[in-house]
Write a protein that holds these residues in place. Structure first.
Motif, PDB file in Angstrom:
ATOM      1  N   TYR A  52       1.065  -1.250   0.045  1.00 30.45           N
ATOM      2  CA  TYR A  52       0.078   0.098   0.001  1.00 30.45           C
ATOM      3  C   TYR A  52       0.822   1.350   0.033  1.00 30.45           C
ATOM      4  N   PRO A  53       0.342   2.314  -0.634  1.00 30.71           N
ATOM      5  CA  PRO A  53       1.398   3.538  -0.634  1.00 30.71           C
ATOM      6  C   PRO A  53       1.832   4.132   0.806  1.00 30.71           C
ATOM      7  N   ALA A  54       0.791   3.710   1.774  1.00 27.54           N
ATOM      8  CA  ALA A  54       1.130   4.146   3.239  1.00 27.54           C
ATOM      9  C   ALA A  54       2.506   3.521   3.672  1.00 27.54           C
ATOM     10  N   TYR A  55       2.626   2.279   3.399  1.00 21.44           N
ATOM     11  CA  TYR A  55       3.946   1.573   3.476  1.00 21.44           C
ATOM     12  C   TYR A  55       5.189   2.432   3.269  1.00 21.44           C
ATOM     13  N   LEU A  56       5.152   3.312   2.405  1.00 27.13           N
ATOM     14  CA  LEU A  56       6.216   4.316   1.909  1.00 27.13           C
ATOM     15  C   LEU A  56       6.114   5.532   2.122  1.00 27.13           C
ATOM     16  N   ASN A  57       5.117   6.193   2.761  1.00 27.33           N
ATOM     17  CA  ASN A  57       4.794   7.386   2.995  1.00 27.33           C
ATOM     18  C   ASN A  57       5.576   8.283   4.134  1.00 27.33           C
ATOM     19  N   ASN A  58       6.278   9.285   3.880  1.00 33.33           N
ATOM     20  CA  ASN A  58       7.006   9.727   5.059  1.00 33.33           C
ATOM     21  C   ASN A  58       6.282  10.764   5.615  1.00 33.33           C
ATOM     22  N   LYS A  59       5.020  10.968   5.433  1.00 28.74           N
ATOM     23  CA  LYS A  59       4.171  11.802   6.009  1.00 28.74           C
ATOM     24  C   LYS A  59       3.226  10.810   7.100  1.00 28.74           C
ATOM     25  N   LYS A  60       3.402   9.556   7.086  1.00 28.47           N
ATOM     26  CA  LYS A  60       2.724   8.760   8.041  1.00 28.47           C
ATOM     27  C   LYS A  60       3.781   8.293   9.373  1.00 28.47           C
TER      28      LYS A  60
END
Length: 177
Positions: A52-60
């Motif tokens: 999922y994109p959330a796995y790579l998102n630095n905002k998370k």
């Protein structure tokens, strides 16, 4: 009607009995352990790893779903970017546009999507030797996404538009009385 062994051991005993007998279990659904004996091959689409994109998102945060170090993560990656990067390196890739990460509270189209990648062949060996684990795939995708043409063009066009906007503001001054 519990056995004298307590709640945990009695559940375990029932599960073991269900597997030995070949069905039954709690709820009559056959049990989890009985279904595990018919393992699908790694080449089945259900066995592809999910990113999922959330796995790579630095905002998370980690709690929000990021799975790689923040210094290696990317700002708001999309599922299509992950798909492009993984397909370019030679992975067998599926893009599921309407899937959403369960921890993602924002329902915008930008945050939708899931990428499925075939990590292993039928014999269990990695499809690409340089990517033996899911983490290695995620780190590669996060490293490569900022180099995509769409990312570099967006950055360049944003700089130009900022310069034009600042130029227009310089011409305006305080109103003369």
């Amino acid at each position: 009607m519990r056995s004298s062994g307590g709640g945990i051991s009695s559940r375990r005993e029932r599960a073991v009995r269900a597997v030995r007998v070949g069905g039954g279990g709690e709820g009559g659904g056959g049990g989890v352990m009985a279904g595990a004996t018919t393992a699908a091959s790694p080449a089945d689409k259900e066995r592809f790893i999910c990113i999922y994109p959330a796995y790579l998102n630095n905002k998370k945060t980690i709690a929000e779903g990021r799975r790689i170090p923040i210094d290696k993560a990317v700002e708001n990656p999309t599922s299509t970017e992950i798909q492009d990067v993984c397909a370019a390196v030679g992975f067998n890739v599926l893009l599921e546009k309407n899937k959403m990460y369960p921890r993602e509270w924002n329902r915008d189209v930008q945050y939708r999507g899931r990428v499925r990648i075939q990590l292993k062949q039928d014999d269990g060996n990695p499809c690409l030797p340089q990517f033996p684990t899911r983490k290695s795939v995620m780190l590669y995708a996060a490293e490569t996404i900022p180099k995509l043409k769409t990312r570099t063009q967006k950055i360049g066009s944003n700089d130009q538009s900022l310069q034009q906007g600042e130029g227009g503001k310089k011409g305006k001054g305080k109103k003369k009385k």
